[in-house]
Design a protein around this motif. Structure first.
Motif, short mmCIF file in Angstrom:
data_model
loop_
_atom_site.label_atom_id
_atom_site.label_comp_id
_atom_site.label_asym_id
_atom_site.label_seq_id
_atom_site.Cartn_x
_atom_site.Cartn_y
_atom_site.Cartn_z
N ARG A 135 14.03 16.71 -5.81
CA ARG A 135 14.88 15.65 -5.29
C ARG A 135 15.24 15.92 -3.83
N GLY A 136 15.92 14.96 -3.22
CA GLY A 136 16.39 15.13 -1.86
C GLY A 136 15.28 15.33 -0.85
N ILE A 137 15.52 16.25 0.10
CA ILE A 137 14.57 16.49 1.17
C ILE A 137 13.24 17.03 0.65
N ASP A 138 13.29 17.85 -0.40
CA ASP A 138 12.04 18.40 -0.94
C ASP A 138 11.18 17.29 -1.54
N ARG A 139 11.82 16.34 -2.21
CA ARG A 139 11.06 15.23 -2.79
C ARG A 139 10.45 14.37 -1.69
N ARG A 140 11.23 14.06 -0.64
CA ARG A 140 10.70 13.24 0.44
C ARG A 140 9.56 13.95 1.16
N MET A 141 9.70 15.24 1.39
CA MET A 141 8.63 15.93 2.09
C MET A 141 7.38 16.06 1.23
N ARG A 142 7.55 16.13 -0.09
CA ARG A 142 6.38 16.08 -0.98
C ARG A 142 5.64 14.77 -0.76
N GLU A 143 6.39 13.68 -0.66
CA GLU A 143 5.78 12.38 -0.43
C GLU A 143 5.06 12.35 0.92
N VAL A 144 5.71 12.87 1.95
CA VAL A 144 5.13 12.83 3.29
C VAL A 144 3.82 13.61 3.33
N TYR A 145 3.81 14.78 2.73
CA TYR A 145 2.57 15.58 2.72
C TYR A 145 1.48 14.89 1.92
N TYR A 146 1.85 14.23 0.84
CA TYR A 146 0.85 13.52 0.05
C TYR A 146 0.27 12.35 0.85
N LEU A 147 1.14 11.58 1.49
CA LEU A 147 0.66 10.48 2.33
C LEU A 147 -0.26 11.00 3.43
N GLN A 148 0.10 12.14 3.99
CA GLN A 148 -0.68 12.73 5.07
C GLN A 148 -2.08 13.09 4.60
N HIS A 149 -2.18 13.70 3.43
CA HIS A 149 -3.48 14.17 2.93
C HIS A 149 -4.36 13.03 2.42
N ARG A 209 0.83 -1.21 0.00
CA ARG A 209 0.00 0.00 0.00
C ARG A 209 0.87 1.26 0.00
N TYR A 210 1.98 1.20 0.69
CA TYR A 210 2.89 2.34 0.71
C TYR A 210 3.46 2.60 -0.69
N ARG A 211 3.91 1.55 -1.36
CA ARG A 211 4.44 1.72 -2.72
C ARG A 211 3.37 2.23 -3.68
N GLU A 212 2.16 1.73 -3.51
CA GLU A 212 1.03 2.18 -4.33
C GLU A 212 0.77 3.67 -4.13
N ALA A 213 0.85 4.13 -2.88
CA ALA A 213 0.63 5.55 -2.59
C ALA A 213 1.72 6.41 -3.21
N LEU A 214 2.98 5.96 -3.14
CA LEU A 214 4.07 6.75 -3.71
C LEU A 214 3.92 6.88 -5.23
N ASP A 215 3.34 5.88 -5.87
CA ASP A 215 3.14 5.96 -7.32
C ASP A 215 2.16 7.07 -7.70
N GLU A 216 1.37 7.53 -6.75
CA GLU A 216 0.38 8.57 -7.03
C GLU A 216 0.93 9.99 -6.86
N VAL A 217 2.08 10.15 -6.21
CA VAL A 217 2.56 11.47 -5.81
C VAL A 217 2.87 12.34 -7.03
N PRO A 218 2.29 13.56 -7.09
CA PRO A 218 2.58 14.48 -8.20
C PRO A 218 3.82 15.34 -7.89
N TYR A 219 4.99 14.83 -8.24
CA TYR A 219 6.23 15.55 -7.94
C TYR A 219 6.38 16.78 -8.83
N LEU A 220 7.15 17.73 -8.35
CA LEU A 220 7.57 18.86 -9.15
C LEU A 220 8.74 18.41 -10.02
N ASP A 221 8.77 18.86 -11.27
CA ASP A 221 9.87 18.48 -12.15
C ASP A 221 11.22 18.80 -11.50
N GLY A 222 12.07 17.80 -11.47
CA GLY A 222 13.40 17.99 -10.91
C GLY A 222 13.46 17.95 -9.40
#
Length: 610
Positions: free
Chosen positions: A449-463, A434-447
């Motif tokens: 990476r790093g902490i910004d990418r991980r925090m994008r994931e965390v906020y998406y999982l949270q919402h 389920r975690y991997r499935e959720a990450l596949d949905e995350v709408p990342y910003l182009d480019g």
């Protein structure tokens, strides 16, 4: 807030089934204690239980729209919740030639559908779920608000569809029975890992937040009308802070509109305190003050309180600071430990499946007391999710866990499962998937990476995973008391703005929710502005803990139905060693949930399908 229910059937004459539709709606009587109504046609029946908030006299439902020279019925709707910008929409629709006979937002919804068709839902700001039957098109529209604040369940028997605000309405149709399979048991044994649309019960779905379901003969389609959209954040720090405050002022102002008594829930944290201060200002500006506020505490908490990762301080001193500073009319609800276990069955029936033990009960008891005085209450729910308030946000920024952040450190989820169930279900494997499935949905910003990418994931999982868990709990516990709880931080206009604010700005000053603190610091006492996050109070009294241990021991010895799913040795060890929880962020205790599992299997006659 109301409860809605209905039945669409392409083969039966539902004008003969008004009793069934009424029975479905009446299972939701606690959601709507003020009135009830049923509307039927050949192919559809709509039921409604009303909590009168806007235009109590004329806002009865199901509500029909009439038109043409002969005044024929064009559409009918059963609507739950509030469209907070309905007055703005009403002005626009009036300019288009629409005339209104009520002052309700329900009639605005009908007029908006007539003017803009199915796209009308894109104009609504609020918390809502509705079923609208377009008579000319013979089409049913089921709509749900962008964040999913209000629930809407449905199932598809062979010749149609049944729906309702809670699963119990579907079961009352006689077409759906309570069954749970392995995927449903994952939702029972874990917290905040439910996949969007899942509803615990086999064959039952939740309409996804931000979606409109269109049902025609031979075709059912779902359209996503709102989603989190990723884009670069161009505003500087000062503009970002000012924009957040402006949005909050507008949103809270809209949500203080009610034709019944309104107040606020106050914990002394930055979230509820901000809503309280802004709401009190809005009422004062309209000469409607003072704002009534309510808090909850446990009897004996001065001696029993123990700090943990989610509960760093008692609420009471901070509540008093806000009350004195803002000038609210305040009341404290004191929960007696003995009532926590006694009311567990009530909260189970409010949810229709096992919840989170005393966390549910204490919220239910708070809402029960508040309902004696109010019909509508403002809440700070959702601020932690939007602004990053939970401790796992900072933990993930420093050391990504590689899983759902709130589950960090949980070692052996399967230990509580019976040997037989372990043969069919590996909770770690399911959650990883389920975690991997959720990450596949995350709408990342182009480019990104790093902490910004991980925090994008965390906020998406949270919402998409954690916030729905909180909103379901809030909805069931409040509506079981006929109390409408409004959540300004879950307004999609605020959420979509804050979504793109980078982590460094959300964490202004190096503190959690630093952006929110900066936006409201002028309205609150300094000690409240800087108070660290502390979660909703939990029962920690020895009396309560001992009563749970005794009840679990009795359940094991009586070999109740839950023992087919639970491991007796593990439960006995928990009772003996007092090891209720594991993991970094102390998930809800297992033992009270085990008791609810046993009650649920019996009370709902649940069939387990493995």
């Amino acid at each position: 807030m109301c409860g809605i229910a209905g039945w669409l059937d392409w083969e039966r004459d539902l004008t003969r089934e008004s009793g069934t539709v009424r029975r479905m709606a009446d299972t939701l009587a606690l959601r709507g204690p003020d009135d009830s109504g049923v509307w039927t046609a050949t192919r559809i029946g709509l039921g409604h239980r009303r909590l009168a908030v806007i235009d109590p006299e004329l806002g009865r439902q199901p509500m029909t729209e009439r038109g043409g020279d002969d005044g024929r019925e064009l559409a009918v709707v059963s609507f739950s919740g509030e469209i907070h910008n309905y007055r703005e929409l009403r002005t626009e629709l009036t300019a288009h030639g629409h005339r209104f006979r009520t002052a309700s937002d329900t009639e605005v919804l009908l007029a908006a559908h007539r003017e803009w068709g199915p796209k009308a839902i894109e104009r609504f700001a609020g918390m809502f779920a509705y079923a609208l039957w377009d008579i000319a098109e013979q089409t049913l529209y089921l709509g749900r608000d962008p964040l999913g604040v209000k629930p809407l369940y449905y199932a598809e028997p062979p010749s149609g569809l049944v729906f309702g605000s809670e699963p119990k309405a579907l079961f009352a149709s006689g077409l759906i029975r309570p069954e749970v399979d392995a995927e449903g048991l994952v939702d029972v044994f874990t917290v905040a890992a439910k996949r969007p649309g899942d509803a615990v019960y086999r064959g039952v779905r939740q309409l996804l937040p931000g979606h409109l379901l269109t049902v025609r003969r031979g075709a059912t389609t779902a359209r996503r009308y709102w989603q989190l959209t990723t884009a670069p954040h161009e505003d500087d720090e000062a503009t970002t802070v000012a924009t957040v405050r402006s949005l909050l002022d507008r949103i809270v102002g809209e949500q203080t509109v009610a034709d019944v008594p309104l107040g606020a829930l106050l914990s002394g944290g930055i979230d509820s305190s901000a809503i309280t201060a802004i709401g009190a200002g809005a009422l004062a500006a309209d000469d409607r003050g003072p704002l009534a506020t309510y808090s909850v505490d446990f009897a004996g908490s001065e001696d029993d309180f123990r700090a943990d990762a989610l509960h760093v301080s008692r609420d009471a001193p901070y509540v008093r600071a806000v009350v004195d500073h803002v000038g609210t009319k305040h009341s404290e609800v004191l929960v007696e430990p003995a009532s926590l276990l006694a009311e567990s069955g009530v909260t189970l029936r409010a949810r229709d499946y096992p919840g989170v033990g005393d966390l549910d009960v204490s919220l239910y008891l708070l809402f029960r007391e508040v309902r004696r005085h109010l019909t509508v209450a403002l809440s700070g729910e959702g601020a932690d999710d939007a602004f990053g308030g939970y401790p796992w946000f900072a933990s993930e920024a420093d050391h990504p866990s590689g899983g759902f952040p709130w589950s960090a450190g949980v070692k052996d989820r399967n230990a509580v499962l019976s040997p037989e169930l372990r043969g069919h279900l590996d909770l770690h494997e399911r959650l990883d998937a389920r975690y991997r499935e959720a990450l596949d949905e995350v709408p990342y910003l182009d480019g990104e990476r790093g902490i910004d990418r991980r925090m994008r994931e965390v906020y998406y999982l949270q919402h998409t995973r954690f916030l729905p868990f909180l909103l379901d709990r809030k909805d069931r516990m409040s509506m079981a008391n006929g109390l409408e709880v409004r959540v300004p931080f879950c307004d999609h206009r605020l959420v979509e703005y804050v979504w793109n604010v980078p982590w460094r700005l959300k964490r202004l000053g190096g503190s959690e929710k630093g952006l929110l603190r900066a936006a409201v610091e002028d309205a609150l006492p300094t000690e409240v502005v800087h108070r660290p996050k502390s979660g909703f109070p939990v029962g920690q009294s020895p009396e309560y803990l001992e009563s749970v241990r005794t009840a679990v021991s009795d359940m094991i010895e009586s070999d109740g139905p839950a023992m087919r799913l639970l491991d007796a040795g593990t439960l006995r060890a928990m009772v003996r060693d007092q090891a209720w929880v594991n993991g970094t962020f102390t998930p809800p205790p297992i033992l009270p949930r085990a008791l609810q599992l046993d009650d649920w299997l019996t009370a709902y006659d649940v069939r387990v399908v493995l």
